[in-house]
Structure formats: C-alpha cells, structure tokens
Design a protein around this motif. Structure first.
Motif, mmCIF file in Angstrom:
data_model
loop_
_atom_site.group_PDB
_atom_site.id
_atom_site.type_symbol
_atom_site.label_atom_id
_atom_site.label_comp_id
_atom_site.label_asym_id
_atom_site.label_seq_id
_atom_site.Cartn_x
_atom_site.Cartn_y
_atom_site.Cartn_z
ATOM 1 N N THR A 169 -53.845 -15.137 -27.105
ATOM 2 C CA THR A 169 -54.291 -16.593 -26.395
ATOM 3 C C THR A 169 -55.596 -16.577 -27.428
ATOM 4 N N SER A 170 -56.174 -15.706 -28.212
ATOM 5 C CA SER A 170 -57.120 -15.794 -28.975
ATOM 6 C C SER A 170 -57.413 -17.017 -29.987
ATOM 7 N N PRO A 171 -56.223 -17.458 -30.588
ATOM 8 C CA PRO A 171 -56.224 -18.627 -31.535
ATOM 9 C C PRO A 171 -56.670 -19.926 -30.936
ATOM 10 N N PRO A 250 -60.758 -6.775 -34.118
ATOM 11 C CA PRO A 250 -61.382 -7.568 -35.569
ATOM 12 C C PRO A 250 -62.412 -8.931 -35.030
ATOM 13 N N PHE A 251 -62.159 -9.471 -34.010
ATOM 14 C CA PHE A 251 -62.798 -10.886 -33.810
ATOM 15 C C PHE A 251 -63.963 -10.419 -32.949
ATOM 16 N N THR A 252 -64.332 -9.678 -32.414
ATOM 17 C CA THR A 252 -65.565 -9.178 -31.718
ATOM 18 C C THR A 252 -66.418 -7.947 -32.068
ATOM 19 N N GLY A 282 -58.407 -5.905 -19.455
ATOM 20 C CA GLY A 282 -58.434 -6.600 -20.838
ATOM 21 C C GLY A 282 -59.423 -6.171 -21.854
ATOM 22 N N GLY A 283 -59.120 -6.904 -23.140
ATOM 23 C CA GLY A 283 -60.287 -6.527 -24.000
ATOM 24 C C GLY A 283 -61.177 -7.661 -23.926
ATOM 25 N N ALA A 284 -62.236 -7.406 -24.529
ATOM 26 C CA ALA A 284 -63.375 -8.259 -24.467
ATOM 27 C C ALA A 284 -64.502 -7.983 -25.727
ATOM 28 N N ALA A 306 -66.464 -13.240 -25.558
ATOM 29 C CA ALA A 306 -64.779 -13.722 -25.382
ATOM 30 C C ALA A 306 -64.141 -12.566 -24.740
ATOM 31 N N PHE A 307 -63.241 -12.786 -23.908
ATOM 32 C CA PHE A 307 -62.359 -11.866 -23.412
ATOM 33 C C PHE A 307 -60.674 -12.297 -23.291
ATOM 34 N N GLY A 308 -59.774 -11.350 -23.165
ATOM 35 C CA GLY A 308 -58.438 -11.597 -23.055
ATOM 36 C C GLY A 308 -57.802 -10.859 -22.057
HETATM 37 C C1 FA5 Z 1 -55.826 -8.845 -27.159
HETATM 38 O O1 FA5 Z 1 -54.762 -9.397 -27.160
HETATM 39 C C2 FA5 Z 1 -57.157 -9.703 -27.525
HETATM 40 N N1 FA5 Z 1 -56.965 -10.755 -28.098
HETATM 41 C C3 FA5 Z 1 -58.063 -9.686 -26.283
HETATM 42 C C4 FA5 Z 1 -59.340 -10.147 -26.747
HETATM 43 C C5 FA5 Z 1 -59.644 -11.445 -26.605
HETATM 44 C C6 FA5 Z 1 -60.333 -9.107 -26.920
HETATM 45 C C7 FA5 Z 1 -60.903 -11.992 -26.866
HETATM 46 C C8 FA5 Z 1 -61.832 -9.583 -27.116
HETATM 47 C C9 FA5 Z 1 -61.978 -10.972 -27.277
HETATM 48 P P1 FA5 Z 1 -54.584 -6.634 -26.245
HETATM 49 O O2 FA5 Z 1 -53.849 -6.334 -27.296
HETATM 50 O O3 FA5 Z 1 -55.378 -5.393 -25.684
HETATM 51 O O4 FA5 Z 1 -55.896 -7.801 -26.852
HETATM 52 O O5 FA5 Z 1 -54.049 -7.423 -25.176
HETATM 53 C C10 FA5 Z 1 -54.973 -7.672 -23.951
HETATM 54 C C11 FA5 Z 1 -54.069 -7.556 -22.638
HETATM 55 O O6 FA5 Z 1 -52.805 -8.122 -22.969
HETATM 56 C C12 FA5 Z 1 -53.663 -6.152 -22.447
HETATM 57 O O7 FA5 Z 1 -54.688 -5.626 -21.805
HETATM 58 C C13 FA5 Z 1 -52.559 -6.335 -21.603
HETATM 59 O O8 FA5 Z 1 -52.945 -6.631 -20.252
HETATM 60 C C14 FA5 Z 1 -51.663 -7.442 -21.946
HETATM 61 N N2 FA5 Z 1 -50.794 -7.232 -22.923
HETATM 62 C C15 FA5 Z 1 -50.650 -6.811 -24.286
HETATM 63 N N3 FA5 Z 1 -49.414 -6.522 -24.609
HETATM 64 C C16 FA5 Z 1 -48.500 -6.859 -23.567
HETATM 65 C C17 FA5 Z 1 -47.221 -6.479 -23.527
HETATM 66 N N4 FA5 Z 1 -46.430 -6.174 -24.397
HETATM 67 N N5 FA5 Z 1 -46.520 -6.832 -22.132
HETATM 68 C C18 FA5 Z 1 -47.460 -7.259 -21.255
HETATM 69 N N6 FA5 Z 1 -48.865 -7.370 -21.219
HETATM 70 C C19 FA5 Z 1 -49.314 -7.144 -22.468
#
Ligand code: FA5
Length: 338
Positions: A169-171, A250-252, A282-284, A306-308
């Motif tokens: 959802t970062s876009p 890459p974005f944080t 999650g990531g942040a 930011a966090f996701g």
């Molecule tokens: C991201 O997608 C980053 N955009 C998050 C972020 C946003 C970081 C803003 C920094 C700033 P990541 O690939 O780790 O990060 O995914 C985040 C979360 O999405 C994971 O911790 C997990 O809970 C969920 N997720 C990822 N892939 C899957 C999947 N295939 N199925 C279910 N949940 C998933």
C-alpha cells in the motif's frame, strides 16, 4: 322477551360465532348462548310465558335460535380447523419468526474497521489508491532501484501497458503527497498482490494498512509511541511494549521491523509468539529524503514516518486463526464465529 328480541339475539349470536378468532373463543360463544346458563334460558322462558295464540310463533323462533346459532358455530369451527397446522394447532401470528442467522462482517473487514477507528481517534484520515498501479508509484518514487528483487516478474504481477497489481500500500503515500501539502497524517488500508506461494501465513492476495505522518520534527520516537498506543487500543491491553529491529526498505531510512510484546503471555513466551515473547506488526521507518523529493516535498523542511502492517497476520493473531487460508475459503461455520 318479545318475539323480535329472540330473532335479534339469534342474529347477534350468529355474528359473534362467525368472527371468533379461535376454537376457544367459539366455545365461549356457544356457552354464552346455548350453554346450561346461557341466553337460551331466556328464550325458553319467553316460550313458556307466551299466550296460546302466539305460542307457535315463539316455538318457531326458539327453534331458529338453536338451529341458526348451532349452524354458525359449525361453519366457523370448520373454517378455523382447516387453517390450523398439521398437528391441529392454530398458527400464532404473534410469535416471532424462526431466526435463520444474519450476515456478519468478515474478520478482515472487522480488523480494518477497528484499526481505522483507532487511527481516526489519533488524528489520521483515510486515503485510498488504485489496486492497478504503475511502476513509478509502486517502485520508482519509492526509491526502489530497477534491479531490486521485489520488481522481478516472479514476485510481481505485471499487466500490459506498464501496469502492475500493487505489491504493497506504500504507493498511496506517493499519490497523497503528490497532491497534498504537509502536514500529512493518513492511513491507507487496502489489497496487495504478490506472486507468493500460498501457505499458512502467505497469500498471493492480502491486505495492508499503510501509515504516513509528515510534519516538522517527526521522529522515530513518534512512530514508536503512536504504534504502541495503537496496539494497546487494538488489543485492549494497557501494558503492551513495542520494540524495533533494524531492517531495510528502499523507501525509509532508517528502516525497522516492529514487534509488540505478546498479548497472550505478556512477553514471557508462548505458542502464539513462538516462544519469543514478541509478535511482528510490520515494516516501518523514517521516510527517505529521496521519496520526499520524488513527491516535491523539501526534505530539509519536513521529516516523516511511515509504516505498513499486514492485516491478515494481525487478524490471525487477534482472533486466534491458525491458517491464513481460512480467511479466503468462506466456510460459513468459520465466518459465523465473528
Ligand atoms: C512492505 O510491504 C512495506 N511496504 C511496509 C512498509 C511501509 C515499510 C512503510 C516501511 C514504511 P513487507 O513486505 O515486509 O513490507 O510487508 C508488510 C507486511 O505485509 C508483512 O509484515 C506481512 O504482515 C504482510 N505480508 C507480506 N506479504 C504477505 C503475504 N504474501 N501474505 C500475507 N501477508 C503478507
């Protein structure tokens, strides 16, 4: 009692019989008019007292009284019995209908609604972006280099015309900052798509909640405090702690992965947290200056976090769901529990 009064009484009784609502009511009519102490006694008295020359008329009126009332009762009885149920019971239209169960919200919707209401109470508004994205918003503007593994067609669903299904959802961060000036305080819940192999914790289609806070002097401490407040409200627990582990996005910069102290064992270690005492949210991280520049913000003037967060993973933890696939199979017995 006069002759006409007998006929009037006959008519009244027949009418009462015709509108009786049930068999008990009909029996009351019979008793009132034809019963041992019923009005028939008045009719028989009148017959007895009638002078010889009118006795015949009174006799005929008394017969009409008995026959017409009896006939009205029989007719109504047949009608009431034919509308009764198989066991001969009446349909009680005042009884409430049988409850067949109502629709419920899906656990993913429930979690997004709950999270959204907590973030709204913290001053965040909800932003949305398209599921069908372009490479600029999904990768380039998020400082993701052309050779980054997440851009590989084995990881991302590409479509014709340079479009793709967004992988996170970062876009939405980029689309929001392109059109709005700081300060920014948004969350963006939505679907994401990745070519991940389905297993107990992965799906090719899942949900995330993005968060973005941009203003002067926003720090990692704000991120930690806000996420801690959020998890406390979500879990309804006062003593939840947050920890951050160094990571890379890459974005944080810096980037972290965020964990909270397990709500089941309070950090002591149990099956839910795989005996680590911590559960990942999650990531942040702090928004990378390159991202600000891609959106036209001055990184010298503003900072932001930011966090996701993964919605399915949070729902699994919160509702004790052992396998992510249960969330998509739509078994009624599973869904009825929420
Ligand atoms: C991201 O997608 C980053 N955009 C998050 C972020 C946003 C970081 C803003 C920094 C700033 P990541 O690939 O780790 O990060 O995914 C985040 C979360 O999405 C994971 O911790 C997990 O809970 C969920 N997720 C990822 N892939 C899957 C999947 N295939 N199925 C279910 N949940 C998933």
């Amino acid at each position: 009692m006069k002759l006409e009064e007998i006929d009037t009484l006959t008519g009244t009784a027949a009418s009462e019989a015709a509108v009786a609502v049930d068999l008990a009511g009909l029996e009351e009519v019979r008793i009132r008019y034809l019963g041992r102490n019923g009005r028939i006694n008045d009719v028989m008295e009148a017959l007895k007292a009638a002078p010889r020359e009118t006795k015949k008329d009174f006799g005929q009126a008394a017969n009409r009284f008995k026959q017409q009332i009896q006939a009205a009762i029989e007719e109504r009885k047949a009608a009431l019995e034919s509308s009764a149920g198989p066991a001969g019971s009446m349909v009680d239209t005042s009884l409430p209908g049988a409850w067949r169960g109502g629709g419920k919200l899906h656990p993913i919707t429930l979690l997004i609604q709950r999270a959204t209401s907590i973030f709204r109470s913290m001053g965040f508004t909800v932003a949305e972006g398209p599921d069908l994205e372009d490479e600029f918003h999904n990768f380039d503007a998020l400082n993701t280099p052309a050779n980054h593994p997440s851009r590989d067609p084995s990881d991302t669903f590409y479509l014709d015309g340079g479009l793709l299904l967004r992988t996170h959802t970062s876009p939405v961060q980029i689309r929001y900052m392109e059109t709005q000036q700081p300060p920014v305080r948004i969350i963006a819940p939505g679907r994401c798509y990745r070519r991940d192999t389905m297993d107990a914790t992965h799906s090719a289609n899942f949900h995330q909640i993005e968060g973005l806070y941009v203003d002067r002097d926003v720090s990692l401490a704000n991120l930690k405090g806000d996420l801690e407040y959020f998890v406390r409200k979500l879990m309804n627990l006062e003593d939840v702690r947050i920890r951050m582990r160094p990571h890379f996005f890459p974005f944080t910069e810096p980037s972290v992965e965020v964990d909270y102290s397990c709500h089941v064992c309070q950090g002591k270690g149990c099956r839910v947290c795989k005996h680590s005492g911590w559960i990942e949210i999650g990531g942040a991280g702090m928004v990378d200056p390159n991202v600000f520049q891609a959106c036209g913000y001055d990184p010298e003037q503003v900072t932001g976090y930011a966090f996701g967060m993964g919605v399915e993973r949070m729902a699994m933890i919160l509702f004790g769901i052992p396998d992510i696939r249960l969330l998509y199979e739509n078994h009624v017995r599973f869904l009825q529990q929420f």
